[in-house]
Every structure is written in structure tokens, then in C-alpha cells.
Design a protein around this motif. Structure first.
Motif: not given
Length: 244
Positions: A111-125
Motif C-alpha cells: 500500500s505504501l508503494y502504491d501511495r508513491m506511485i500515485e504521485q505520478k512522477v518517475p522514481l529516481t535511482s
């Protein structure tokens, strides 16, 4: 006859109470129990005693009590069990069982990862994550939130996942946020590990606005809240008690 009594925390804000009720009402349809009632630990009514009374009035002979709490601290370890012991004296012919909090569960990490993905920004390394718990003087809360952070880091290959608290435990969220900014992380996700954030988000938003800049974006995610995975964990906790 089997009853299920859901014990939510309660809130001074009506929105917090309404969200809890809506979440539980939606979950009831998936539970095979003829009697299901909602009560609150504090700050809202009905209380636990009244909730138990409602179950008994409808003919309950067994009552499964389910804490709607993320982690196991004083409320789950002491306050609710003490209340149950008092009610056992009032209703010696009723079989009471008591469930677990949501605790450390794989679905909560997802669920926590989903909350991050909802931000709709590419994850940096080198993206870093800061979990923000409500806080407690009970050391098991920090221990469990740290376990959750470590599992999030391992499952999704983050370089850094830290924990912080709004009160009652260290590090405080402002301290942890400052350390992450000073470390030079170019992308920081802040996730409130709360079912209902209410006024708590206001202070977080102000601090993040103060610290963020174009080169070091700080992204405040929605709180964990009543994510679909949270409902699945609730159903699991109920069925552990009533044997379905």
C-alpha cells in the motif's frame, strides 16, 4: 450467535469518524457474521461498552472484538483488553475473543508503494522514503514501523527508507526530514503512516514547502488511509477470529 465489534480509534474531527465508519460499513459485506457493530475507543460515540451492549441486545453469544489500529501499542495492549475484562464480568455467559491490529503485513507494505506511485512522477535511482508515524511511548511501535520500513526498502529496492514520528517517539519528523535533505537526496517521498491524518497534514505541508526546491523535490503522499489492501488485512483479522 456470532457478533463482530469493530473498535476504531475515534477523532475530534467529524471527517475522521465518518471515514472510519464508511470503511467498516463497506467491509461488513465481506464478513459472514449476523451481527456487526462499530464503536470507538475515545473521542467519539458509541464507546466499547455500548457497542458490546448492542451486540448482546441482538442475541450475540460470541463477540469477536477487532481493533482498527495500525500498530500494537497501549490502546491495543492495555486499554481495549482492560475494557473487555470489565465487560466479561457484566456478561459472563458471552464468549469474547480479541483480534490483532493490522501490524506488520505484506499488504500494508504494498500500500505504501502504491501511495508513491500515485504521485505520478518517475522514481529516481536514489529516491528516499520517509515514513511518518503518529508516535507512542511504547517501543514496539518504533520497532514495528522500522520493520515495515526495512521491508519496503527490500521489496522495492530503495536506497534509503527512514522512520519518523509526529510525537511520543524519536526521531521527530522535522529532524528526520532535515537529515534527508542535508544528505543530498534528490527525491524524497514522505508517507504518513496513518489511517486518518486530518490536521496533522497541515504542519507537514508547511515544513515540506519550506525545505523543498527544484533540485531536491519532497513529495508528500496521501496517508496510508483506507487503501483497498487495508481492507483485505481487516478481513483477514476478522476471519482469524471467527474461523472463516
Amino acid at each position: 450467535m456470532q457478533a463482530v465489534l469493530y473498535v476504531a480509534h475515534g477523532s475530534r474531527l467529524r471527517a475522521g469518524v465518518t471515514e472510519a465508519i464508511q470503511f467498516i460499513e463497506e467491509s461488513k459485506a465481506y464478513i459472514d457474521a449476523p451481527i456487526q457493530e462499530i464503536c470507538f475507543l475515545e473521542l467519539a460515540k458509541p464507546g466499547i461498552s455500548e457497542g458490546i451492549s448492542k451486540c448482546v441486545e441482538q442475541g450475540a453469544s460470541k463477540i469477536a472484538i477487532i481493533p482498527i489500529l495500525l500498530l500494537t501499542a497501549g490502546h491495543a495492549k492495555k486499554d481495549i483488553p482492560e475494557k473487555i475484562e470489565m465487560e466479561k464480568k457484566q456478561y459472563p455467559y458471552i464468549q469474547f475473543t480479541y483480534g490483532k491490529t493490522f501490524g506488520v503485513h505484506p499488504k500494508m507494505i504494498d500500500s505504501l508503494y502504491d501511495r508513491m506511485i500515485e504521485q505520478k512522477v518517475p522514481l529516481t535511482s536514489d529516491a528516499a522514503v520517509l515514513l511518518v508515524g503518529r508516535g507512542s511511548s511504547d517501543p514496539s511501535v518504533k520497532k514495528d514501523l522500522t520493520r515495515i520500513a526495512n521491508q519496503l526498502k527490500e521489496n522495492y529496492q530503495f536506497k534509503q527508507v527512514e522512520v519518523s514520528f509526529l510525537y511520543g517517539a524519536s526521531p521527530h519528523v522535522e529532524e528526520a526530514l532535515n537529515l534527508l535533505v542535508d544528505s543530498g537526496r534528490k527525491q524524497i517521498f514522505v508517507i504518513p503512516y496513518l489511517l486518518f491524518s486530518g490536521l496533522l497534514m497541515t504542519g507537514l505541508k508547511s515544513k515540506i514547502k519550506e525545505l523543498t526546491d527544484r533540485n531536491h523535490p519532497i513529495l508528500l503522499c496521501d496517508s496510508l488511509g483506507y487503501h483497498p489492501n487495508v481492507q483485505e488485512v481487516l478481513l483477514e483479522r476478522v476471519n482469524e477470529l471467527i474461523g472463516n
